[in-house]
Design a protein around this motif. Structure first.
Motif, PDB file in Angstrom:
ATOM      1  N   GLU A 132      -6.869   0.909  -2.084  1.00 32.12           N
ATOM      2  CA  GLU A 132      -5.567   1.555  -1.931  1.00 32.12           C
ATOM      3  C   GLU A 132      -4.460   0.526  -1.751  1.00 32.12           C
ATOM      4  O   GLU A 132      -3.357   0.680  -2.294  1.00 32.12           O
ATOM      5  N   PHE A 133      -4.763  -0.536  -1.007  1.00 35.63           N
ATOM      6  CA  PHE A 133      -3.740  -1.556  -0.772  1.00 35.63           C
ATOM      7  C   PHE A 133      -3.411  -2.324  -2.046  1.00 35.63           C
ATOM      8  O   PHE A 133      -2.252  -2.556  -2.363  1.00 35.63           O
ATOM      9  N   THR A 134      -4.436  -2.721  -2.787  1.00 30.01           N
ATOM     10  CA  THR A 134      -4.196  -3.556  -3.972  1.00 30.01           C
ATOM     11  C   THR A 134      -3.677  -2.761  -5.164  1.00 30.01           C
ATOM     12  O   THR A 134      -2.979  -3.313  -6.012  1.00 30.01           O
ATOM     13  N   THR A 135      -3.996  -1.469  -5.242  1.00 25.03           N
ATOM     14  CA  THR A 135      -3.543  -0.667  -6.377  1.00 25.03           C
ATOM     15  C   THR A 135      -2.292   0.142  -6.068  1.00 25.03           C
ATOM     16  O   THR A 135      -1.570   0.548  -6.983  1.00 25.03           O
ATOM     17  N   GLY A 136      -2.047   0.391  -4.791  1.00 17.63           N
ATOM     18  CA  GLY A 136      -0.916   1.228  -4.420  1.00 17.63           C
ATOM     19  C   GLY A 136      -1.179   2.704  -4.639  1.00 17.63           C
ATOM     20  O   GLY A 136      -0.268   3.523  -4.536  1.00 17.63           O
ATOM     21  N   ASP A 173       8.859   9.813   1.165  1.00 18.59           N
ATOM     22  CA  ASP A 173       7.573   9.586   0.504  1.00 18.59           C
ATOM     23  C   ASP A 173       7.272   8.101   0.414  1.00 18.59           C
ATOM     24  O   ASP A 173       6.133   7.663   0.594  1.00 18.59           O
ATOM     25  N   ARG A 174       8.298   7.321   0.114  1.00 21.27           N
ATOM     26  CA  ARG A 174       8.141   5.868   0.013  1.00 21.27           C
ATOM     27  C   ARG A 174       7.807   5.269   1.379  1.00 21.27           C
ATOM     28  O   ARG A 174       6.990   4.357   1.483  1.00 21.27           O
ATOM     29  N   VAL A 175       8.413   5.805   2.432  1.00 20.35           N
ATOM     30  CA  VAL A 175       8.129   5.334   3.789  1.00 20.35           C
ATOM     31  C   VAL A 175       6.657   5.533   4.114  1.00 20.35           C
ATOM     32  O   VAL A 175       5.976   4.628   4.604  1.00 20.35           O
ATOM     33  N   GLU A 176       6.137   6.723   3.816  1.00 26.26           N
ATOM     34  CA  GLU A 176       4.730   7.026   4.120  1.00 26.26           C
ATOM     35  C   GLU A 176       3.799   6.096   3.353  1.00 26.26           C
ATOM     36  O   GLU A 176       2.814   5.596   3.898  1.00 26.26           O
ATOM     37  N   GLU A 177       4.100   5.849   2.077  1.00 28.38           N
ATOM     38  CA  GLU A 177       3.254   4.973   1.261  1.00 28.38           C
ATOM     39  C   GLU A 177       3.239   3.554   1.811  1.00 28.38           C
ATOM     40  O   GLU A 177       2.179   2.925   1.942  1.00 28.38           O
ATOM     41  N   LEU A 178       4.421   3.026   2.147  1.00 26.78           N
ATOM     42  CA  LEU A 178       4.504   1.652   2.638  1.00 26.78           C
ATOM     43  C   LEU A 178       3.864   1.507   4.013  1.00 26.78           C
ATOM     44  O   LEU A 178       3.222   0.497   4.309  1.00 26.78           O
ATOM     45  N   GLU A 179       4.039   2.502   4.863  1.00 31.44           N
ATOM     46  CA  GLU A 179       3.407   2.425   6.180  1.00 31.44           C
ATOM     47  C   GLU A 179       1.886   2.441   6.058  1.00 31.44           C
ATOM     48  O   GLU A 179       1.191   1.718   6.765  1.00 31.44           O
ATOM     49  N   ARG A 180       1.379   3.295   5.141  1.00 32.06           N
ATOM     50  CA  ARG A 180      -0.071   3.348   4.938  1.00 32.06           C
ATOM     51  C   ARG A 180      -0.602   2.004   4.461  1.00 32.06           C
ATOM     52  O   ARG A 180      -1.634   1.511   4.936  1.00 32.06           O
ATOM     53  N   LYS A 181       0.107   1.373   3.534  1.00 36.01           N
ATOM     54  CA  LYS A 181      -0.317   0.072   3.032  1.00 36.01           C
ATOM     55  C   LYS A 181      -0.195  -1.000   4.113  1.00 36.01           C
ATOM     56  O   LYS A 181      -1.024  -1.908   4.205  1.00 36.01           O
ATOM     57  N   ALA A 235      -3.140  -0.560   6.463  1.00 40.99           N
ATOM     58  CA  ALA A 235      -4.356  -0.964   5.753  1.00 40.99           C
ATOM     59  C   ALA A 235      -4.458  -2.483   5.706  1.00 40.99           C
ATOM     60  O   ALA A 235      -5.529  -3.062   5.907  1.00 40.99           O
ATOM     61  N   LEU A 236      -3.336  -3.135   5.444  1.00 38.15           N
ATOM     62  CA  LEU A 236      -3.328  -4.599   5.401  1.00 38.15           C
ATOM     63  C   LEU A 236      -3.705  -5.179   6.756  1.00 38.15           C
ATOM     64  O   LEU A 236      -4.464  -6.163   6.830  1.00 38.15           O
ATOM     65  N   MET A 237      -3.207  -4.604   7.833  1.00 34.94           N
ATOM     66  CA  MET A 237      -3.543  -5.091   9.167  1.00 34.94           C
ATOM     67  C   MET A 237      -5.054  -5.017   9.414  1.00 34.94           C
ATOM     68  O   MET A 237      -5.657  -5.952   9.934  1.00 34.94           O
ATOM     69  N   ARG A 238      -5.665  -3.871   9.030  1.00 40.30           N
ATOM     70  CA  ARG A 238      -7.104  -3.722   9.254  1.00 40.30           C
ATOM     71  C   ARG A 238      -7.914  -4.671   8.372  1.00 40.30           C
ATOM     72  O   ARG A 238      -8.921  -5.236   8.805  1.00 40.30           O
ATOM     73  N   ILE A 239      -7.475  -4.855   7.140  1.00 35.19           N
ATOM     74  CA  ILE A 239      -8.163  -5.786   6.236  1.00 35.19           C
ATOM     75  C   ILE A 239      -8.114  -7.197   6.803  1.00 35.19           C
ATOM     76  O   ILE A 239      -9.117  -7.915   6.834  1.00 35.19           O
ATOM     77  N   MET A 240      -6.933  -7.625   7.260  1.00 37.97           N
ATOM     78  CA  MET A 240      -6.780  -8.966   7.829  1.00 37.97           C
ATOM     79  C   MET A 240      -7.644  -9.132   9.074  1.00 37.97           C
ATOM     80  O   MET A 240      -8.238 -10.195   9.292  1.00 37.97           O
TER      81      MET A 240
END
Length: 293
Positions: free
Chosen positions: A119-123, A256-264, A267-272
């Motif tokens: 989800e993070f890499t594809t958006g 909608d853009r806010v929700e997408e960016l917050e989700r990413k 996700a990035l925090m957990r991946i790191m």
């Protein structure tokens, strides 16, 4: 999605016994395979039984990859090496509520880290389907490496989930007839989607603890943001959004853009965290600086 592990699901459904689960976990520590594949290789459960049990327990549809013609636009979005490592195969794009989703066949739909990275890499949000391991491996060989799958790819004979050298050797065999496609097949690329050493499944470490902490903070932020929507943004929920607006501009008129960016972002925090690229101290100091109440 359920937070239970595959072993717990199979045990609760009576598909395996406690002794078989213990034997599977012991073998898994040696083979480093996923538990489902390990149980199949031990003969404790058949591949169709595993797929059906996961589908019913998680309420996720089953896909038979032998019966579908993948959309190359979907295949191109995820690298072959990542698919081999996590035993997944992206095969379609769908629109739900006006938003595009990436449909991904997974042998382990509980592999949350794989879903988050895709989800993070594809958006795109991942729409999972349960698939047999043999079907996923065959699809990876055919559509990424342009090779004819062999019977040896069956999970009845244990094999590492990520085996680029074997895939390259298989690529020397005659190619299968071309499948319907919208674009030419992607070239094999050994580069990982995100470089870093992943924590093994089920291993409890400081990294996984931090990932869980980040997940809890995300849930708290979402809950607070939901409560404050009718009142405007409150100071306790503005931190993450302020950081996002600093990077991409004013997002107040694009919910909608806010929700997408917050989700990413989360996700990035957990991946790191899982890859050891973020420490608990760094998270607390830089990100968790608002009221936790």
């Amino acid at each position: 999605m359920s937070r239970k592990r595959i072993g717990e699901i199979l045990l609760e459904r009576g598909a395996i016994t406690t002794a078989e689960l213990d034997a599977g976990l012991k073998a898994q520590r040696q083979t480093q395979q996923r538990l489902g594949a390990t149980l199949v290789s031990l003969g404790a459960i058949t591949e169709p039984m595993l797929v059906q049990a996961l589908s019913e327990a998680l309420e996720i549809p089953v896909v038979d990859l032998r019966a579908v013609a993948p959309d190359w636009a979907a295949v191109h979005l995820v690298r072959a090496r990542f698919c081999e490592q996590h035993e997944v195969f992206p095969y379609a794009l769908e629109s739900v509520g006006g938003r595009r989703q990436l449909v991904v066949a997974m042998t382990d739909p509980l592999n949350k880290s794989a879903v988050e990275e895709i989800e993070f890499t594809t958006g795109l949000k991942v729409s999972p389907r349960v698939a047999a391991l043999s079907g996923v491996r065959a699809a990876i060989l055919r559509y990424y490496h342009k090779a004819t799958p062999s019977p040896a790819a069956s999970p009845s004979r244990p094999a590492p989930s990520a085996a680029p050298s074997a895939a390259r050797g298989a690529a020397q065999r005659p190619a299968a007839p071309p499948a319907p496609s919208r674009a030419s097949p992607p070239e094999d690329d050994d580069e990982e989607v995100i470089i870093g050493e992943e924590v093994p499944p089920g291993e409890n470490t400081a990294r996984t603890s931090l990932a869980e902490l980040i997940g809890k903070r995300e849930a708290q932020r979402r809950k607070k943001r939901g409560k404050s929507e009718s009142k405007g943004r409150s100071s306790s929920t503005s931190g993450v959004l302020d950081d996002l607006e600093y990077l991409v501009g004013d997002l107040r008129e694009e919910p909608d853009r806010v929700e997408e960016l917050e989700r990413k972002f989360w996700a990035l925090m957990r991946i790191m965290a899982r890859k050891g690229m973020l420490t608990n101290e760094e998270f607390t100091r830089e990100l968790d600086d608002t009221d936790e109440g």
